[in-house]
Write an enzyme that holds these catalytic residues in place. Structure first.
Site, PDB file in Angstrom:
ATOM      1  N   GLU A 132       0.815  -1.124   0.035  1.00 49.70           N
ATOM      2  CA  GLU A 132       0.030   0.021  -0.030  1.00 49.70           C
ATOM      3  C   GLU A 132       0.913   1.267  -0.016  1.00 49.70           C
ATOM      4  OE1 GLU A 132      -2.976   0.295  -0.845  1.00 49.70           O
ATOM      5  OE2 GLU A 132      -3.680  -1.924  -0.757  1.00 49.70           O
ATOM      6  N   TYR A 154      -6.924   6.501   3.487  1.00 48.76           N
ATOM      7  CA  TYR A 154      -6.968   5.458   2.557  1.00 48.76           C
ATOM      8  C   TYR A 154      -6.313   4.211   2.988  1.00 48.76           C
ATOM      9  CZ  TYR A 154      -5.661   2.400  -1.136  1.00 48.76           C
ATOM     10  OH  TYR A 154      -5.528   1.279  -1.718  1.00 48.76           O
ATOM     11  N   ASP A 201      -9.459   5.934  -2.959  1.00 51.34           N
ATOM     12  CA  ASP A 201      -8.500   6.483  -3.492  1.00 51.34           C
ATOM     13  C   ASP A 201      -8.763   6.976  -4.873  1.00 51.34           C
ATOM     14  OD1 ASP A 201      -8.827   4.512  -5.466  1.00 51.34           O
ATOM     15  OD2 ASP A 201      -6.999   3.553  -5.361  1.00 51.34           O
TER      16      ASP A 201
END
Ligand code: SF4
Length: 246
Positions: free
Chosen positions: A53, A136, A154
């Site tokens: 991520e 996020y 996102d």
């Protein structure tokens, strides 16, 4: 827009349950056929998910893929990353760029080792307390690593939800951003939150793309506000051209 006008604006409506259900069904059907097979989708290891991520912030999937493997070979656990120096972590990160990211990842690894016994916490407040983890990333880690029913928004998801359910004004004002988070929350199914969130990202990256969305053949077309308004505009323009020719 002035603050007074912003206050007067009617709240954006959330779609009724039947529309939410249709959206989920279409999205998950599409994902089962077209979703990308990515290495971080085959793991639930919180460290691996976190690395992916952080790498994916501001960076395209195909650039992340080789670096993700290399990074995990070099630093397979929080402990091994914490044992490295920030300079070594930065060297391994090259050439992904946005070099604040390996520094933050390294700082998180050290904190996880010293404060949390090498286990990444799963609750939102503790995750948000780490520098560099925004809404996020926190939602993504909670959903993908810990199986939480956590919404995510996102850039790709924001564009898709905005076109589908709003399609007026801009997706960038504060109120609309909040609305997109609310949408992401109400659309999330009770089961399959992992697949649903991954599907949202893939759909935004592969079909509802920034400049020229692939509306022809898009399964969302019948309910898409952006598509309906583009159709109306095209019809209006064609009518004007015909009138001008007469
Ligand atoms: Fe995006 Fe077009 Fe599909 Fe609407 S119809 S969701 S704008 S690709």
């Amino acid at each position: 827009m002035s603050a007074a006008k912003r206050r007067r604006r009617k709240p954006l409506p959330l779609p009724p349950p039947a529309d939410r259900q249709r959206f989920r069904r279409r999205l998950l059907n599409w994902y089962r056929r077209h979703g990308r097979d990515l290495p971080w989708r085959r793991t639930r290891d919180p460290y691996h998910i976190l690395v992916s991520e952080v790498m994916l912030q501001q960076t395209q999937v195909d650039r992340v893929l080789p670096k993700y493997e290399e990074w995990l070979t070099e630093y397979p656990t929080f402990e091994s990353l914490a044992a490295a120096t920030p300079r070594q972590a930065l060297r391994t990160w090259y050439p992904l760029g946005y070099n604040v990211r390996p520094k933050r990842l390294h700082a998180i690894a050290r904190e996880v080792v010293t404060r949390y016994d090498e286990r990444l916490p799963s609750d939102a407040d503790r995750l948000k307390a780490f520098k560099g983890l925004g809404d996020y990333t926190v939602g993504a880690v909670r959903c993908f690593a810990f199986g939480a029913r956590a919404p995510i928004v996102d850039t790709n998801i924001s564009r898709l939800l905005f076109r589908m359910f709003v399609a007026r004004g801009t997706a960038k004002d504060h109120e609309t951003k909040r609305h997109l988070w609310a949408l992401s929350g109400v659309l999330l199914p009770r089961r399959h939150a992992f697949d649903f969130n991954q599907a949202l990202m893939d759909f935004g990256a592969m079909v509802c793309v920034p400049r020229t969305p692939r509306c022809g053949g898009c399964p969302m077309q019948p309910d898409c506000k952006f598509f309906a308004s583009s159709e109306r505009q095209q019809l209006g323009a064609a009518r004007k051209r015909r009138t001008a020719r007469r």
